[in-house]
Write a protein that holds these residues in place. Structure first.
Motif, PDB file in Angstrom:
ATOM      1  N   LEU A  39       7.648  -3.492  11.161  1.00 49.22           N
ATOM      2  CA  LEU A  39       6.259  -3.088  11.372  1.00 49.22           C
ATOM      3  C   LEU A  39       6.179  -1.845  12.260  1.00 49.22           C
ATOM      4  O   LEU A  39       5.411  -0.923  11.985  1.00 49.22           O
ATOM      5  N   HIS A  40       6.978  -1.824  13.322  1.00 45.82           N
ATOM      6  CA  HIS A  40       6.967  -0.682  14.242  1.00 45.82           C
ATOM      7  C   HIS A  40       7.443   0.583  13.558  1.00 45.82           C
ATOM      8  O   HIS A  40       6.868   1.667  13.731  1.00 45.82           O
ATOM      9  N   GLU A  41       8.483   0.463  12.756  1.00 41.52           N
ATOM     10  CA  GLU A  41       9.016   1.621  12.052  1.00 41.52           C
ATOM     11  C   GLU A  41       8.079   2.068  10.926  1.00 41.52           C
ATOM     12  O   GLU A  41       8.029   3.251  10.588  1.00 41.52           O
ATOM     13  N   GLY A  42       7.330   1.123  10.351  1.00 38.64           N
ATOM     14  CA  GLY A  42       6.467   1.440   9.227  1.00 38.64           C
ATOM     15  C   GLY A  42       5.199   2.171   9.615  1.00 38.64           C
ATOM     16  O   GLY A  42       4.722   3.041   8.872  1.00 38.64           O
ATOM     17  N   MET A  43       4.646   1.854  10.782  1.00 33.91           N
ATOM     18  CA  MET A  43       3.404   2.518  11.202  1.00 33.91           C
ATOM     19  C   MET A  43       3.684   3.955  11.627  1.00 33.91           C
ATOM     20  O   MET A  43       4.827   4.317  11.933  1.00 33.91           O
ATOM     21  N   SER A  44       2.650   4.766  11.645  1.00 34.09           N
ATOM     22  CA  SER A  44       2.822   6.171  12.039  1.00 34.09           C
ATOM     23  C   SER A  44       3.147   6.253  13.526  1.00 34.09           C
ATOM     24  O   SER A  44       2.820   5.360  14.305  1.00 34.09           O
ATOM     25  N   THR A  45       3.799   7.341  13.919  1.00 40.41           N
ATOM     26  CA  THR A  45       4.133   7.521  15.331  1.00 40.41           C
ATOM     27  C   THR A  45       2.864   7.624  16.184  1.00 40.41           C
ATOM     28  O   THR A  45       2.856   7.214  17.340  1.00 40.41           O
ATOM     29  N   LEU A  46       1.799   8.183  15.605  1.00 38.94           N
ATOM     30  CA  LEU A  46       0.525   8.272  16.326  1.00 38.94           C
ATOM     31  C   LEU A  46      -0.003   6.878  16.650  1.00 38.94           C
ATOM     32  O   LEU A  46      -0.461   6.615  17.764  1.00 38.94           O
ATOM     33  N   ASN A  47       0.064   5.985  15.673  1.00 35.89           N
ATOM     34  CA  ASN A  47      -0.365   4.610  15.878  1.00 35.89           C
ATOM     35  C   ASN A  47       0.501   3.911  16.907  1.00 35.89           C
ATOM     36  O   ASN A  47       0.012   3.156  17.754  1.00 35.89           O
ATOM     37  N   ALA A  48       1.796   4.133  16.831  1.00 37.84           N
ATOM     38  CA  ALA A  48       2.731   3.441  17.717  1.00 37.84           C
ATOM     39  C   ALA A  48       2.565   3.848  19.176  1.00 37.84           C
ATOM     40  O   ALA A  48       2.843   3.067  20.088  1.00 37.84           O
ATOM     41  N   ARG A  49       2.090   5.073  19.408  1.00 37.82           N
ATOM     42  CA  ARG A  49       1.983   5.578  20.782  1.00 37.82           C
ATOM     43  C   ARG A  49       0.686   5.179  21.474  1.00 37.82           C
ATOM     44  O   ARG A  49       0.563   5.325  22.687  1.00 37.82           O
ATOM     45  N   HIS A  50      -0.298   4.697  20.717  1.00 32.67           N
ATOM     46  CA  HIS A  50      -1.629   4.486  21.288  1.00 32.67           C
ATOM     47  C   HIS A  50      -2.104   3.046  21.154  1.00 32.67           C
ATOM     48  O   HIS A  50      -1.606   2.281  20.320  1.00 32.67           O
ATOM     49  N   PRO A  68       0.834  -1.210   0.000  1.00 35.23           N
ATOM     50  CA  PRO A  68       0.000   0.000   0.000  1.00 35.23           C
ATOM     51  C   PRO A  68       0.863   1.253   0.000  1.00 35.23           C
ATOM     52  O   PRO A  68       1.805   1.360   0.787  1.00 35.23           O
ATOM     53  N   ASN A  69       0.544   2.180  -0.911  1.00 37.91           N
ATOM     54  CA  ASN A  69       1.400   3.355  -1.051  1.00 37.91           C
ATOM     55  C   ASN A  69       0.748   4.665  -0.637  1.00 37.91           C
ATOM     56  O   ASN A  69       1.380   5.720  -0.691  1.00 37.91           O
ATOM     57  N   LEU A  70      -0.518   4.620  -0.222  1.00 37.98           N
ATOM     58  CA  LEU A  70      -1.188   5.841   0.230  1.00 37.98           C
ATOM     59  C   LEU A  70      -1.519   5.810   1.715  1.00 37.98           C
ATOM     60  O   LEU A  70      -2.084   6.767   2.233  1.00 37.98           O
ATOM     61  N   SER A  71      -1.208   4.720   2.391  1.00 30.01           N
ATOM     62  CA  SER A  71      -1.542   4.600   3.802  1.00 30.01           C
ATOM     63  C   SER A  71      -0.549   3.671   4.496  1.00 30.01           C
ATOM     64  O   SER A  71      -0.109   2.674   3.923  1.00 30.01           O
ATOM     65  N   GLN A  72      -0.233   4.010   5.742  1.00 25.31           N
ATOM     66  CA  GLN A  72       0.649   3.168   6.566  1.00 25.31           C
ATOM     67  C   GLN A  72      -0.136   2.257   7.510  1.00 25.31           C
ATOM     68  O   GLN A  72       0.455   1.482   8.255  1.00 25.31           O
ATOM     69  N   ASP A  73      -1.448   2.330   7.480  1.00 21.14           N
ATOM     70  CA  ASP A  73      -2.258   1.624   8.473  1.00 21.14           C
ATOM     71  C   ASP A  73      -2.058   0.117   8.456  1.00 21.14           C
ATOM     72  O   ASP A  73      -2.228  -0.550   9.471  1.00 21.14           O
ATOM     73  N   PHE A  74      -1.714  -0.440   7.289  1.00 19.43           N
ATOM     74  CA  PHE A  74      -1.607  -1.890   7.195  1.00 19.43           C
ATOM     75  C   PHE A  74      -0.516  -2.443   8.105  1.00 19.43           C
ATOM     76  O   PHE A  74      -0.582  -3.594   8.548  1.00 19.43           O
ATOM     77  N   TYR A  75       0.505  -1.628   8.408  1.00 13.46           N
ATOM     78  CA  TYR A  75       1.542  -2.075   9.349  1.00 13.46           C
ATOM     79  C   TYR A  75       0.928  -2.355  10.728  1.00 13.46           C
ATOM     80  O   TYR A  75       1.266  -3.341  11.376  1.00 13.46           O
ATOM     81  N   ARG A  76       0.026  -1.475  11.150  1.00  9.61           N
ATOM     82  CA  ARG A  76      -0.624  -1.677  12.449  1.00  9.61           C
ATOM     83  C   ARG A  76      -1.572  -2.879  12.393  1.00  9.61           C
ATOM     84  O   ARG A  76      -1.710  -3.614  13.382  1.00  9.61           O
ATOM     85  N   PHE A  77      -2.244  -3.080  11.248  1.00  6.56           N
ATOM     86  CA  PHE A  77      -3.127  -4.236  11.112  1.00  6.56           C
ATOM     87  C   PHE A  77      -2.345  -5.531  11.339  1.00  6.56           C
ATOM     88  O   PHE A  77      -2.770  -6.413  12.096  1.00  6.56           O
TER      89      PHE A  77
END
Length: 450
Positions: A122-133, A78-87
């Motif tokens: 996966l941790h580096e790929g997701m957004s910092t907002l996702n990683a903190r919550h 996916p190239n428009l969203s990082q959410d899949f890393y958190r999934f």
């Protein structure tokens, strides 16, 4: 074969062009290249419109090309969203026996609670907002994440492919039940292809792995059962839709007039029990606090592609010297209450005794919420588009085209939005919405009559 080519050569050529454009979108595009993104999306939207215009009664042709469009993305990242890393992260936690609602990714990395393949990536790929919550994805989503990591064989690519196949199957389900529901409502069943072939749906769901289509599958399935007077069989399906994404919760008051007071009470009770059963495996004493904190972020800490909020913010900051971080917090709290009032007004003032009228009320409710919201990501509109096809309103289709303008923000390192582009997006959408409300058909002149 030659006669088929003569009859369908232009739609075939358009479909081949779409496949090439989707290929470029999937494998040769970065989201910072807004000009290329906009041109590809615009071309895809125009070609898709022409294909449906030429072949709207050719079910097999439209079905096949819709599947082919999706399969183009099969092995793409996916190239428009990082959410899949958190999934995938959440799925791997479940696979390793950890509850994703109890630990943030940052906590797990710091405490070394668990170790699994691809953990650092996966941790580096997701957004910092996702990683903190803590995770804000409901239980059925979590189950699908875990299933994808299991089927994916432990690799990120394998999990991505598994999730993509789940999303594609969900879209096929939406097409199947959507056509049945359209037939029940005496509407042309080719309208379902305005969802199935829509470039926004293909790109944001199959391409970027958002699960709005899975939510929509269970939602439309439940509406289909309700249309057959099987409302109690629909309750576990509706509960599953809520537990994929929470949005269908908003529409529950709208069933009161359609089902009647007694039936609707039982309907709500069974849905509540279904949600509780799906939630039970993930429950823990701190679950409610953690989950509420994460969900609350989207109401009070984040802003993207807003319409009315941007106007309010401009006025408040310019003329009243309001602080933006305080404004969004108070605005988010207020909007939750305003949306509840709007839904209750729609529930009790509109004549929702007919299914189409009730679905129209749902379109109004969700549209009002999005117009008021401080955050409207492009994939949010997919849900609105998905059930608006059962009504006479087409402004969500316009929105599915114009919302691509919001991606301009990602062309800047600081994610600064272009308010002129957002103004164009919303002037077209809200303008078309108003036109449909007061348009040529007399029945649309009166908001609370239908």
């Amino acid at each position: 074969m030659q006669s088929y080519w003569r009859l369908h050569r232009y739609p075939i050529l358009f479909a081949v062009a779409c496949i090439l454009f989707y290929w470029s979108f999937a494998y040769n595009l970065v989201r910072t290249d807004f000009v290329k993104l906009f041109m590809l999306f615009g071309a895809l939207f125009y070609l898709t419109f022409k294909i449906i215009q030429f072949e709207k009664w050719n079910f097999k042709f439209l079905l096949v090309i819709g599947i082919l469009f999706r399969l183009v993305f099969l092995i793409a990242e996916p190239n428009l969203s990082q959410d899949f890393y958190r999934f995938i992260w959440d799925g791997k936690l479940i696979k390793n026996g950890l509850n994703p609602y109890l630990y943030t990714p940052d906590q797990i990395m710091e405490q070394a609670t668990v170790s699994f393949d691809g953990m650092k990536e996966l941790h580096e790929g997701m957004s910092t907002l996702n990683a903190r919550h803590y995770s804000n994805y409901p239980p059925v989503n979590q189950i699908l994440f875990a299933l994808a990591t299991l089927l994916g064989g432990g690799s990120i690519l394998g999990s991505t492919i598994a999730m993509r196949l789940i999303v594609i199957l969900a879209d096929l389900g939406v097409l199947y039940f959507g056509r049945k529901l359209l037939q029940h409502l005496n509407k042309a069943n080719h309208l379902a292809f305005w969802y199935f072939l829509n470039p926004l749906v293909v790109i944001e769901l199959t391409g970027n792995l958002h699960f709005e289509g899975v939510m929509l599958l269970f939602f439309v399935w439940a509406l289909h059962l309700i249309s057959k007077n099987k409302e109690f069989w629909a309750t576990p399906i509706y509960a599953t839709s809520i537990m994929v994404k929470l949005m269908p919760l908003m529409f529950l008051p709208l069933f009161i007039k359609y089902l009647g007071l007694k039936k609707s009470a039982i309907f709500y009770l069974l849905i509540g029990l279904g949600c509780a059963a799906l939630l039970f495996p993930f429950y823990a004493p701190v679950f409610i606090d953690n989950y509420s904190e994460s969900v609350g972020l989207w109401f009070s800490n984040f802003e993207f592609n807003a319409s009315i909020y941007n106007v309010v913010k401009k006025i408040a900051v310019t003329y009243f010297e309001a602080k933006p971080w305080e404004l969004i917090d108070s605005y988010g709290s207020l909007i939750q209450k305003v949306v509840i009032v709007i839904v209750l007004l729609l529930a009790f003032l509109r004549k929702n005794q007919k299914l189409e009228s009730m679905i129209t009320s749902m379109v109004f409710a969700l549209a009002c919420y999005y117009f008021l919201s401080s955050t409207v990501h492009p994939w949010y509109v997919v849900f609105l588009l998905g059930f608006a096809i059962f009504t006479d309103y087409r402004f969500p289709l316009v929105w599915s085209c114009t919302i691509i303008l919001s991606y301009y923000a990602y062309s800047n390192p600081d994610y600064k939005e272009n308010l002129w582009l957002l103004a164009i997006e919303y002037i077209l959408v809200i303008g078309f919405f108003i036109y449909e409300m007061i348009g040529s058909r007399p029945k649309k002149l009166y908001f609370f009559k239908k």
